[in-house]
Design an enzyme around this catalytic site. Structure first.
Site, PDB file in Angstrom:
ATOM      1  N   GLU A   1      -5.045   3.311  -8.230  1.00 30.11           N
ATOM      2  CA  GLU A   1      -6.213   4.087  -7.794  1.00 30.11           C
ATOM      3  C   GLU A   1      -6.229   5.456  -8.467  1.00 30.11           C
ATOM      4  OE1 GLU A   1      -6.818   4.639  -3.544  1.00 30.11           O
ATOM      5  OE2 GLU A   1      -8.409   6.096  -3.965  1.00 30.11           O
TER       6      GLU A   1
ATOM      7  N   HIS B   1       0.839  -1.196   0.000  1.00 32.66           N
ATOM      8  CA  HIS B   1       0.000   0.000   0.000  1.00 32.66           C
ATOM      9  C   HIS B   1       0.879   1.253   0.000  1.00 32.66           C
ATOM     10  CE1 HIS B   1      -2.549   3.001   2.259  1.00 32.66           C
ATOM     11  NE2 HIS B   1      -3.356   2.646   1.287  1.00 32.66           N
TER      12      HIS B   1
ATOM     13  N   HIS C   1      -0.936  10.591  -2.824  1.00 30.43           N
ATOM     14  CA  HIS C   1      -2.240  10.385  -2.185  1.00 30.43           C
ATOM     15  C   HIS C   1      -3.024  11.686  -2.028  1.00 30.43           C
ATOM     16  CE1 HIS C   1      -5.028   9.984   1.236  1.00 30.43           C
ATOM     17  NE2 HIS C   1      -5.225   8.773   0.768  1.00 30.43           N
TER      18      HIS C   1
ATOM     19  N   GLU D   1       0.067  -1.190  -4.738  1.00 32.63           N
ATOM     20  CA  GLU D   1      -1.069  -0.264  -4.759  1.00 32.63           C
ATOM     21  C   GLU D   1      -0.505   1.137  -4.882  1.00 32.63           C
ATOM     22  OE1 GLU D   1      -4.040   2.606  -2.996  1.00 32.63           O
ATOM     23  OE2 GLU D   1      -1.961   2.256  -2.424  1.00 32.63           O
TER      24      GLU D   1
ATOM     25  N   ASP E   1      -1.699   5.522  -5.799  1.00 31.69           N
ATOM     26  CA  ASP E   1      -2.684   6.560  -6.132  1.00 31.69           C
ATOM     27  C   ASP E   1      -2.110   7.436  -7.239  1.00 31.69           C
ATOM     28  OD1 ASP E   1      -4.214   5.686  -3.939  1.00 31.69           O
ATOM     29  OD2 ASP E   1      -3.062   6.969  -2.587  1.00 31.69           O
TER      30      ASP E   1
HETATM   31  O1  G3P Z   1      -6.720   0.655  -1.896  1.00 33.71           O
HETATM   32  C1  G3P Z   1      -7.577   1.445  -1.222  1.00 33.71           C
HETATM   33  C2  G3P Z   1      -6.939   2.442  -0.337  1.00 33.71           C
HETATM   34  O2  G3P Z   1      -5.665   2.770  -0.755  1.00 33.71           O
HETATM   35  C3  G3P Z   1      -7.838   3.622  -0.276  1.00 33.71           C
HETATM   36  O3  G3P Z   1      -7.475   4.501   0.681  1.00 33.71           O
HETATM   37  O4  G3P Z   1      -6.796   6.696   1.361  1.00 33.71           O
HETATM   38  O5  G3P Z   1      -5.122   4.874   1.265  1.00 33.71           O
HETATM   39  O6  G3P Z   1      -5.999   5.854  -0.827  1.00 33.71           O
HETATM   40  P1  G3P Z   1      -6.279   5.536   0.602  1.00 33.71           P
HETATM   41 CA    CA Z   2      -4.981   4.381  -2.362  1.00 32.68          CA
END
Ligand code: G3P
Ligand code: CA
Length: 246
Positions: A116, A9, A51, A36, A38
């Site tokens: 994301e 993450h 993020h 993962e 963003d």
């Molecule tokens: O994968 C979902 C998660 O990453 C969503 O929350 O705030 O960490 O982007 P956030």
């Molecule tokens: Ca995310």
């Protein structure tokens, strides 16, 4: 029953700057099944990994990503709060999507990408369009597109009918958008709603959980049927699942 996949993450971001190339390199070392990240669009149309809407929390600068060019962002240090690595360019420099795709391609590993699309964005669907154009130039990667935004997922489906889609949401469980293959929700919501996995699977969706950093929680969620766990600590969560009596 199979174990959930482990996705880093924002990279292996427990000790390294989130979304840095250093954190993704560490995720490979730790044996993560996937990354993962963003995505946000810069003022000059680059997709960068970040993020927050602004760089205030993550760097030594100020301002919104959408109002800054890539060159301006590259002047900032994104490891400013990590004294041990702030002089390492891979820790300090904001990566573009091409940087991270290059890392995956060079790794020779079968890393899944959980991408994301961050909204709201003042560029609206241009974010998805740029992502679609980018992924077309990198065939062979295993990309999944995720968003909290129903509109973003709808835009993606109009562009491409094959990429798996994930709807990210916070409880209560609501009707998912058309055309998604998986649902992803927050660990405390999932933990307080034991029917999450059953309901998702009954309706034909995979069920993902973020952000799972605790070993016992990971074991419990694996037992309950999680398909993917997003974690800042891939090696620790891998060990927890390997040690689990399941
Ligand atoms: O994968 C979902 C998660 O990453 C969503 O929350 O705030 O960490 O982007 P956030
Ligand atoms: Ca995310």
């Amino acid at each position: 029953m199979s174990q959930p996949l482990i996705a880093a993450h924002r990279g292996a971001s427990e000790f390294l700057p989130e979304h840095s190339l250093a954190a993704y390199r560490q995720a490979i070392v730790e044996g993560a099944d996937g990354f993962e990240f963003d995505l946000r669009l810069t003022a000059d149309g680059h997709l960068v990994l970040h993020h927050d809407r602004t760089v205030k929390r993550t760097s030594d600068g100020r301002g919104a990503i959408a109002d800054m060019t890539l060159a301006q962002l590259r002047e900032l240090n994104f490891a400013a709060r990590h004294p041990d690595c702030r002089s390492d360019p891979e820790a300090a420099r904001i990566p573009t999507i091409e940087d991270v795709l290059g890392l995956v391609a060079d790794s020779g590993r079968d890393i899944r990408l959980y991408i994301e699309a961050k909204h709201p964005s003042k560029f609206g669907p241009r974010l998805e369009m740029r992502l679609w154009e980018t992924l077309r130039r990198w065939p062979g990667l295993q990309a999944t597109v995720m968003s909290f935004s129903r509109a973003a997922l709808k835009t993606w489906r109009r562009l491409d009918n094959t990429t798996p889609l994930v709807w990210i949401f916070e409880y209560p469980f609501r009707r998912p958008p058309e055309g998604v293959q998986a649902l992803s929700s927050k660990v405390d919501h999932v933990e307080s709603t034991p029917t999450f996995f059953e309901r998702a699977h009954e309706q034909g969706y995979e069920a993902y959980v973020w952000t799972v950093n605790d070993a016992e929680t990971a074991q419990r969620l694996a037992e309950a049927g999680a398909d993917v766990l997003f974690t800042d600590r891939p090696a620790a969560i891998r060990k927890a699942l390997t040690d689990s009596p399941r």
